[in-house]
Write a protein that holds these residues in place. Sequence first.
Motif, PDB file in Angstrom:
ATOM      1  N   VAL A 109       0.846  -1.261  -0.011  1.00  0.00           N
ATOM      2  CA  VAL A 109      -0.106  -0.222  -0.009  1.00  0.00           C
ATOM      3  C   VAL A 109       0.865   1.204   0.128  1.00  0.00           C
ATOM      4  O   VAL A 109       1.721   1.528   1.070  1.00  0.00           O
ATOM      5  N   THR A 110       0.789   2.084  -1.114  1.00  0.00           N
ATOM      6  CA  THR A 110       1.811   3.208  -1.255  1.00  0.00           C
ATOM      7  C   THR A 110       0.816   4.352  -0.944  1.00  0.00           C
ATOM      8  O   THR A 110       1.442   5.534  -1.081  1.00  0.00           O
ATOM      9  N   GLY A 111      -0.537   4.346  -0.799  1.00  0.00           N
ATOM     10  CA  GLY A 111      -1.026   5.667  -0.518  1.00  0.00           C
ATOM     11  C   GLY A 111      -2.729   5.135  -0.197  1.00  0.00           C
ATOM     12  O   GLY A 111      -3.232   4.228  -0.353  1.00  0.00           O
ATOM     13  N   LYS A 112      -3.090   6.167   0.575  1.00  0.00           N
ATOM     14  CA  LYS A 112      -4.544   5.817   1.028  1.00  0.00           C
ATOM     15  C   LYS A 112      -5.543   6.716   0.483  1.00  0.00           C
ATOM     16  O   LYS A 112      -6.789   6.324   0.379  1.00  0.00           O
ATOM     17  N   GLU A 113      -5.128   8.182   0.373  1.00  0.00           N
ATOM     18  CA  GLU A 113      -5.989   9.146  -0.096  1.00  0.00           C
ATOM     19  C   GLU A 113      -5.488   9.663  -1.476  1.00  0.00           C
ATOM     20  O   GLU A 113      -4.850  10.926  -1.256  1.00  0.00           O
ATOM     21  N   PRO A 114      -5.649   9.514  -2.574  1.00  0.00           N
ATOM     22  CA  PRO A 114      -6.271   8.061  -2.819  1.00  0.00           C
ATOM     23  C   PRO A 114      -5.740   6.872  -2.727  1.00  0.00           C
ATOM     24  O   PRO A 114      -4.404   6.739  -2.610  1.00  0.00           O
ATOM     25  N   PHE A 115      -6.361   5.692  -2.707  1.00  0.00           N
ATOM     26  CA  PHE A 115      -5.767   4.258  -2.485  1.00  0.00           C
ATOM     27  C   PHE A 115      -4.835   3.990  -3.669  1.00  0.00           C
ATOM     28  O   PHE A 115      -5.406   3.926  -4.893  1.00  0.00           O
ATOM     29  N   ARG A 116      -3.597   3.591  -3.254  1.00  0.00           N
ATOM     30  CA  ARG A 116      -2.769   3.164  -4.422  1.00  0.00           C
ATOM     31  C   ARG A 116      -2.136   1.846  -3.865  1.00  0.00           C
ATOM     32  O   ARG A 116      -1.604   2.124  -2.562  1.00  0.00           O
ATOM     33  N   ILE A 117      -1.807   1.221  -4.675  1.00  0.00           N
ATOM     34  CA  ILE A 117      -0.946  -0.125  -4.541  1.00  0.00           C
ATOM     35  C   ILE A 117       0.261  -0.482  -5.627  1.00  0.00           C
ATOM     36  O   ILE A 117      -0.198  -0.155  -6.704  1.00  0.00           O
ATOM     37  N   GLU A 118       1.187  -0.884  -5.072  1.00  0.00           N
ATOM     38  CA  GLU A 118       2.284  -1.250  -6.031  1.00  0.00           C
ATOM     39  C   GLU A 118       2.784  -2.517  -5.752  1.00  0.00           C
ATOM     40  O   GLU A 118       2.754  -2.844  -4.528  1.00  0.00           O
ATOM     41  N   PRO A 119       3.327  -3.430  -6.880  1.00  0.00           N
ATOM     42  CA  PRO A 119       3.979  -4.559  -6.478  1.00  0.00           C
ATOM     43  C   PRO A 119       4.918  -4.369  -5.307  1.00  0.00           C
ATOM     44  O   PRO A 119       5.791  -3.429  -5.519  1.00  0.00           O
ATOM     45  N   ALA A 120       5.188  -5.232  -4.285  1.00  0.00           N
ATOM     46  CA  ALA A 120       6.060  -4.918  -3.282  1.00  0.00           C
ATOM     47  C   ALA A 120       7.578  -5.337  -3.822  1.00  0.00           C
ATOM     48  O   ALA A 120       7.637  -6.398  -4.663  1.00  0.00           O
ATOM     49  N   PRO A 121       8.510  -4.680  -3.385  1.00  0.00           N
ATOM     50  CA  PRO A 121       9.940  -4.956  -3.789  1.00  0.00           C
ATOM     51  C   PRO A 121      10.102  -6.549  -3.125  1.00  0.00           C
ATOM     52  O   PRO A 121      10.030  -6.511  -2.062  1.00  0.00           O
ATOM     53  N   LYS A 122      11.038  -7.201  -4.247  1.00  0.00           N
ATOM     54  CA  LYS A 122      11.164  -8.265  -3.784  1.00  0.00           C
ATOM     55  C   LYS A 122      12.699  -8.491  -3.967  1.00  0.00           C
ATOM     56  O   LYS A 122      13.370  -8.798  -4.928  1.00  0.00           O
ATOM     57  N   GLU A 123      13.446  -8.025  -2.886  1.00  0.00           N
ATOM     58  CA  GLU A 123      15.024  -7.577  -3.260  1.00  0.00           C
ATOM     59  C   GLU A 123      15.526  -9.161  -3.006  1.00  0.00           C
ATOM     60  O   GLU A 123      16.974  -8.940  -3.096  1.00  0.00           O
ATOM     61  N   ALA A 124      15.327  -9.685  -2.148  1.00  0.00           N
ATOM     62  CA  ALA A 124      16.188 -10.971  -1.688  1.00  0.00           C
ATOM     63  C   ALA A 124      16.191 -11.963  -2.749  1.00  0.00           C
ATOM     64  O   ALA A 124      16.991 -12.790  -2.596  1.00  0.00           O
ATOM     65  N   GLU A 125      15.381 -11.997  -3.837  1.00  0.00           N
ATOM     66  CA  GLU A 125      15.067 -12.925  -4.580  1.00  0.00           C
ATOM     67  C   GLU A 125      15.019 -12.387  -5.968  1.00  0.00           C
ATOM     68  O   GLU A 125      14.266 -11.546  -6.086  1.00  0.00           O
ATOM     69  N   ASP A 126      15.574 -13.037  -7.130  1.00  0.00           N
ATOM     70  CA  ASP A 126      14.905 -12.834  -8.497  1.00  0.00           C
ATOM     71  C   ASP A 126      13.682 -13.262  -8.681  1.00  0.00           C
ATOM     72  O   ASP A 126      13.215 -14.338  -8.432  1.00  0.00           O
ATOM     73  N   TRP A 127      12.708 -12.407  -9.094  1.00  0.00           N
ATOM     74  CA  TRP A 127      11.274 -12.911  -9.081  1.00  0.00           C
ATOM     75  C   TRP A 127      10.634 -12.905 -10.504  1.00  0.00           C
ATOM     76  O   TRP A 127       9.515 -12.475 -10.661  1.00  0.00           O
ATOM     77  N   GLY A 128      11.530 -13.522 -11.364  1.00  0.00           N
ATOM     78  CA  GLY A 128      10.815 -14.093 -12.442  1.00  0.00           C
ATOM     79  C   GLY A 128      10.654 -12.980 -13.756  1.00  0.00           C
ATOM     80  O   GLY A 128       9.792 -13.058 -14.518  1.00  0.00           O
ATOM     81  N   GLU A 129      11.549 -11.875 -13.589  1.00  0.00           N
ATOM     82  CA  GLU A 129      11.391 -10.898 -14.740  1.00  0.00           C
ATOM     83  C   GLU A 129      12.810 -11.026 -15.591  1.00  0.00           C
ATOM     84  O   GLU A 129      13.743 -11.217 -15.026  1.00  0.00           O
TER      85      GLU A 129
END
Length: 54
Positions: A34-54
């Motif tokens: 959750v990156t914002g509440k007003e307005p509500f925003r979501i983003e993919p959470a960073p996955k720094e410890a592992e390579d996540w399929g990109e």
Amino acid sequence: MTTQCPECEAAVESRTMVLGEVFPCPDCGTELEVTGKEPFRIEPAPKEAEDWGE
Ligand SMILES: [Zn+2]
């Protein structure tokens, strides 16, 4: 308020979320932050410890 999952575009409701919370998308399971509440925003959470399929 709802927003869309950035990965699968499922509607995600904000009412139980707090700023900075990381949670899995109920539809696709992607970890989202959750990156914002007003307005509500979501983003993919960073996955720094592992390579996540990109
Ligand atoms: Zn999703």
